[in-house]
Scaffold this motif. Structure first.
Motif, short mmCIF file in Angstrom:
data_model
loop_
_atom_site.label_atom_id
_atom_site.label_comp_id
_atom_site.label_asym_id
_atom_site.label_seq_id
_atom_site.Cartn_x
_atom_site.Cartn_y
_atom_site.Cartn_z
N LEU A 66 -8.77 -14.55 10.53
CA LEU A 66 -9.55 -14.23 9.43
C LEU A 66 -8.98 -13.27 8.29
CD1 LEU A 66 -12.83 -13.23 11.40
CD2 LEU A 66 -12.21 -15.42 10.30
N TYR A 67 -7.54 -13.17 8.67
CA TYR A 67 -6.60 -12.41 7.77
C TYR A 67 -5.50 -12.87 6.97
CZ TYR A 67 -9.25 -8.39 9.69
OH TYR A 67 -10.11 -7.57 10.20
N LYS A 68 -5.68 -12.49 5.74
CA LYS A 68 -4.24 -13.05 5.11
C LYS A 68 -3.26 -12.02 5.24
CE LYS A 68 -4.54 -13.08 0.62
NZ LYS A 68 -4.23 -13.17 -1.23
N LEU A 87 -8.49 -8.77 5.44
CA LEU A 87 -9.51 -9.77 5.36
C LEU A 87 -9.87 -10.79 4.40
CD1 LEU A 87 -11.70 -10.36 8.06
CD2 LEU A 87 -13.38 -8.78 6.60
N GLU A 88 -10.02 -12.06 4.48
CA GLU A 88 -9.92 -13.07 3.36
C GLU A 88 -11.15 -13.03 2.94
OE1 GLU A 88 -8.50 -16.73 4.86
OE2 GLU A 88 -6.36 -16.13 4.74
N SER A 92 -12.99 -6.85 2.16
CA SER A 92 -12.03 -5.98 1.60
C SER A 92 -11.29 -5.16 2.84
CB SER A 92 -12.72 -4.93 0.85
OG SER A 92 -13.67 -4.13 1.37
N LEU A 93 -11.67 -5.35 4.07
CA LEU A 93 -11.15 -4.50 5.14
C LEU A 93 -9.48 -4.97 5.33
CD1 LEU A 93 -12.04 -2.37 7.49
CD2 LEU A 93 -11.99 -4.76 8.99
N SER A 94 -8.83 -3.85 5.19
CA SER A 94 -7.37 -3.93 5.17
C SER A 94 -6.65 -3.04 6.10
CB SER A 94 -6.90 -3.76 3.78
OG SER A 94 -5.36 -3.99 3.76
#
Length: 117
Positions: free
Chosen positions: A31-33, A99-100, A103-105
């Motif tokens: 789910l993440y870049k 998170l694509e 905004s979670l990073s």
């Protein structure tokens, strides 16, 4: 809370190569870049390269043709192959997961890369 752990930094001569690795845990990796950034003391952290969950890559101009980002979704790992290293590549390199669809990073602690001339 996601966790990212980088490894693979070190000291290398100009023209040499290093491969950085970032292992992710406690996140749904697909789910993440994923991205690599770098920072030198007194300067802002800057983008090096990113890769989406589908494998689309993006590189900043100063690493194009020298660095390659890749990911292994089965192993929750993102790699940065760095070739033709230059002294100006010396920096602390940080792994990022964003998170694509949000905004979670998360950030790792970084790994130091030093290129001697």
């Amino acid at each position: 809370q996601g966790q990212l752990v980088e490894s693979g930094g070190g000291l290398v001569q100009s023209g040499g190569s290093l491969r950085l690795s970032c292992g992710a845990s406690r996140i749904t990796f697909t789910l993440y870049k994923m991205g690599w950034y770098r920072q030198v003391p007194g300067k802002q952290r800057e983008l090096v390269a990113t890769i989406t969950s589908g494998g689309t890559t993006n590189y900043t101009d100063f690493v194009k043709g020298r660095f390659t980002i890749s990911r292994d979704n089965a192993k929750n790992t993102v790699l940065l192959q760095m070739n033709s290293l230059k002294p100006e590549d010396t920096a602390r390199y940080y792994c990022n997961a964003k998170l694509e669809l949000g905004s979670l990073s998360y950030w790792g602690q970084g790994t130091q890369v030093t290129v001697s001339s």
